[in-house]
Scaffold this active site. Structure first.
Site, PDB file in Angstrom:
ATOM      1  N   GLU A 302       0.832  -1.212   0.000  1.00 16.42           N
ATOM      2  CA  GLU A 302       0.000   0.000   0.000  1.00 16.42           C
ATOM      3  C   GLU A 302       0.863   1.257   0.000  1.00 16.42           C
ATOM      4  O   GLU A 302       1.890   1.320   0.682  1.00 16.42           O
ATOM      5  CB  GLU A 302      -0.904  -0.010   1.241  1.00 16.42           C
ATOM      6  CG  GLU A 302      -1.773   1.221   1.409  1.00 16.42           C
ATOM      7  CD  GLU A 302      -2.495   1.250   2.746  1.00 16.42           C
ATOM      8  OE1 GLU A 302      -3.415   2.071   2.894  1.00 16.42           O
ATOM      9  OE2 GLU A 302      -2.130   0.462   3.648  1.00 16.42           O
ATOM     10  N   LYS A 366      -9.667   2.666  -3.097  1.00 18.61           N
ATOM     11  CA  LYS A 366     -10.164   2.152  -1.818  1.00 18.61           C
ATOM     12  C   LYS A 366     -11.544   2.728  -1.521  1.00 18.61           C
ATOM     13  O   LYS A 366     -11.764   3.937  -1.590  1.00 18.61           O
ATOM     14  CB  LYS A 366      -9.186   2.509  -0.694  1.00 18.61           C
ATOM     15  CG  LYS A 366      -9.533   1.874   0.641  1.00 18.61           C
ATOM     16  CD  LYS A 366      -8.480   2.186   1.692  1.00 18.61           C
ATOM     17  CE  LYS A 366      -8.805   1.496   3.011  1.00 18.61           C
ATOM     18  NZ  LYS A 366      -7.817   1.821   4.063  1.00 18.61           N
ATOM     19  N   CYS A 423      -5.543  -2.328   2.871  1.00 17.77           N
ATOM     20  CA  CYS A 423      -5.449  -2.191   4.326  1.00 17.77           C
ATOM     21  C   CYS A 423      -6.604  -2.898   5.030  1.00 17.77           C
ATOM     22  O   CYS A 423      -6.856  -4.076   4.786  1.00 17.77           O
ATOM     23  CB  CYS A 423      -5.380  -0.704   4.687  1.00 17.77           C
ATOM     24  SG  CYS A 423      -4.948  -0.377   6.414  1.00 17.77           S
TER      25      CYS A 423
END
Length: 551
Positions: A302, A366, A423
């Site tokens: 990430e 995301k 995440c």
């Protein structure tokens, strides 16, 4: 539900109850709340990385005895309020002991964020404990004497964990079902009932020993514990049978997961951009073991770059030059999007697919952002900046959320469709591809990809808990999990939850592995989602209601 409640320990049976249990039942006020807090904190030892299941059994057993006293009021309000406070104290202790490592994130840049440490270490568990308060309160309204009160508690805590995972964007970290989901055999039931179904089983099994102190006959005292032991054995036998031989692998795919182990306080500094890119490329080009095939796909974690690579042709060309012909790079990277007239530039926490020709062929933004970590409402962000403070992400207003909720398919040449997560998106059950929703491609996804950066949390239980929860998504969905983390733990996990390969925490390294194939036909949980959990919840509710109304 109205009217006086039967004494949970009537005089004819009181003589059979151990004195210590009576003393716990009769605690009131701060003594009751204090013991509840410590019992909850003890229960956190059942979570990763410790996995001590008896700790949760002792925790919930004490909680049942405390609830026996709290639920003895003769009106609805006098039952609900004491039980709510008891449950809040238990949840506060459980979450404080299980989430203390969040404080590490505030120490990375202590000069800017130390002021917020109490909010993360104490404030978050304090607030999330309210869900458990509501769960204990609901159970208190259903409370009765005997084994049925265990079903009432399972209903209350199962509903509380589900709500905690959905309300205010949700935070299903260390739900009670994770006590069972660390054992390879026991976790197989997640393919049928999911994490929240495991929550109900965990409460039913771990709270059953409370009935050993019941008055009355042997059946009422030992029956629930014997049943809990039989359930555990049955779960393990099913899991052992389901595991079977190793899963096959996808032909023509060889993965390399790069773990650069970049310190968090240096990772996002633009002046380090050249060194960071060079480190990634050097690790990506390390020679394979003798006789091993060359990687076809390379994965970086990430937010790999402290700059916008999509807007830096030179850096993009340098990254592409580090790839061999035909190799594909899948990397986390911030992405910017030109605004509409009158709007600010929008930033996204993204995954990009970069080919050896230097072109970005696909990306995923995301969807489920971390509140306060990745975004803040504009007025709150402005208020912080007005007093010289800021959120963790140094972008005004933080990241914007992607728009493909529940449709996170990433197209990567040479791979089956990829279900992308960034995440903590990987901790949400059912969010990989929601039940009942057709896959947005001709094929169902063949793997779950999770890129993350756990460097914020150092060498604490946090990264280990994150891995354990992401691992369960593989079992639920019947898909392999490919997880790449900046500081670790990176891993390739097969669709039965077996860890095929992994790295250690806090090491600079790389990991080469084949890609396990998904389970043909998927899983029951993948098709029906939380339907089994809803049936289990209804069964616990029905059993508790029947027992309470029994004369």
């Amino acid at each position: 539900m109205r009217g006086p409640m039967r004494d949970p320990l009537p005089d004819p049976e009181r003589a059979h109850v151990p004195g210590a249990v009576l003393a716990i039942t009769h605690l009131t006020g701060w003594r009751r709340l204090g013991l509840a807090w410590f019992a909850g904190a003890l229960g956190a030892l059942a979570m990763p990385p410790y996995g001590i299941l008896p700790a949760l059994a002792l925790s919930l057993t004490v909680a049942v005895w405390l609830q026996d006293g709290a639920a003895s009021g003769r009106t609805t309000l006098r039952r609900f309020c004491p039980c709510f406070l008891l449950g809040w104290a238990w949840g506060f202790g459980y979450l404080t002991a299980g989430l203390w490592w969040l404080g590490q994130a505030f120490l990375v840049e202590a000069d800017e964020f130390l002021w917020a440490l109490p909010l993360g270490v104490v404030g978050l568990p304090f607030a999330l404990g309210l869900f458990y308060g509501a769960g204990f309160g609901a159970a208190g309204l259903l409370w009765s004497r005997g084994a049925a009160r265990i079903a009432a508690l399972a209903f209350g805590l199962g509903a509380a964990d589900w709500l905690r995972g959905h309300v205010f964007t949700g935070f299903p970290w260390n739900t009670l079902g994770m006590a069972l989901a660390q054992n390879l055999w026991l976790m197989q039931w997640a393919a049928v009932i999911g994490l929240y179904g495991l929550c109900i089983l965990a409460v039913l099994v771990c709270a059953a020993p409370a009935t050993l102190a019941n008055g009355g006959g042997l059946r009422g005292r030992f029956g629930p514990s014997a049943a809990a032991a039989i359930v555990l054995v049955g779960l393990a036998l099913y899991g052992a049978e389901r595991l079977g031989p190793p899963d096959p692998v996808v032909a023509g795919v060889r993965l390399r997961l790069v773990q650069p182990n970049l310190p968090q306080d240096a990772k996002f500094r633009p002046e380090n951009r050249t060194d960071i890119v060079d480190r990634y490329i050097e690790l990506s080009q390390r020679p394979t073991e003798a006789g091993a095939p060359e990687p076809t796909h390379i994965v970086w974690p990430e937010s790999a770059f402290p700059f916008l690579i999509q807007r830096d042709p030179d850096a993009l060309a340098k990254v592409a030059a580090g790839l061999k012909p035909g190799q594909e790079l899948i990397t986390g990277a911030a992405r910017a999007e030109e605004p509409l007239p009158g709007e600010r530039l929008r930033y996204f926490n993204a995954i990009m697919v970069i080919g050896s020709d230097g072109k970005i062929s696909d990306s995923y933004d995301k969807v489920h952002l971390v509140p306060f970590g990745e975004y803040l409402p504009a007025p709150l962000d402005a208020a912080l900046r007005a007093v010289g403070l800021r959120q963790f992400v140094a972008i005004p207003g933080g990241f914007s959320a992607g728009t493909l909720a529940g449709q996170r398919i990433l197209t990567v040449p040479g791979l089956p469709p990829v279900a992308a997560t960034i995440c903590y998106e990987a901790i949400f059950p059912g969010a990989i591809l929601p039940a009942g929703r057709a896959a947005p491609s001709p094929q169902p996804p063949g793997l779950i990809l999770n890129v993350t950066n756990d460097a914020w949390f150092g060498d604490t239980p946090g990264p280990r808990q994150h891995l354990a929860q992401a691992r369960l998504r593989a079992v639920e969905e019947g898909m392999p999990l490919v997880r790449d983390a900046n500081t670790g733990i990176s891993a390739v996990i097969d669709p039965h939850g077996r860890i095929v390969a992994r790295t250690r925490l806090d090491e600079e390294t790389w990991l080469d592995a084949d890609l396990p194939a998904r389970i043909v036909g998927g899983t029951l949980y993948g098709r029906f989602g939380d339907a089994a959990f809803a049936l289990m919840l209804a069964a616990c509710l029905g059993g508790a209601v029947v027992a309470r109304r029994r004369p």
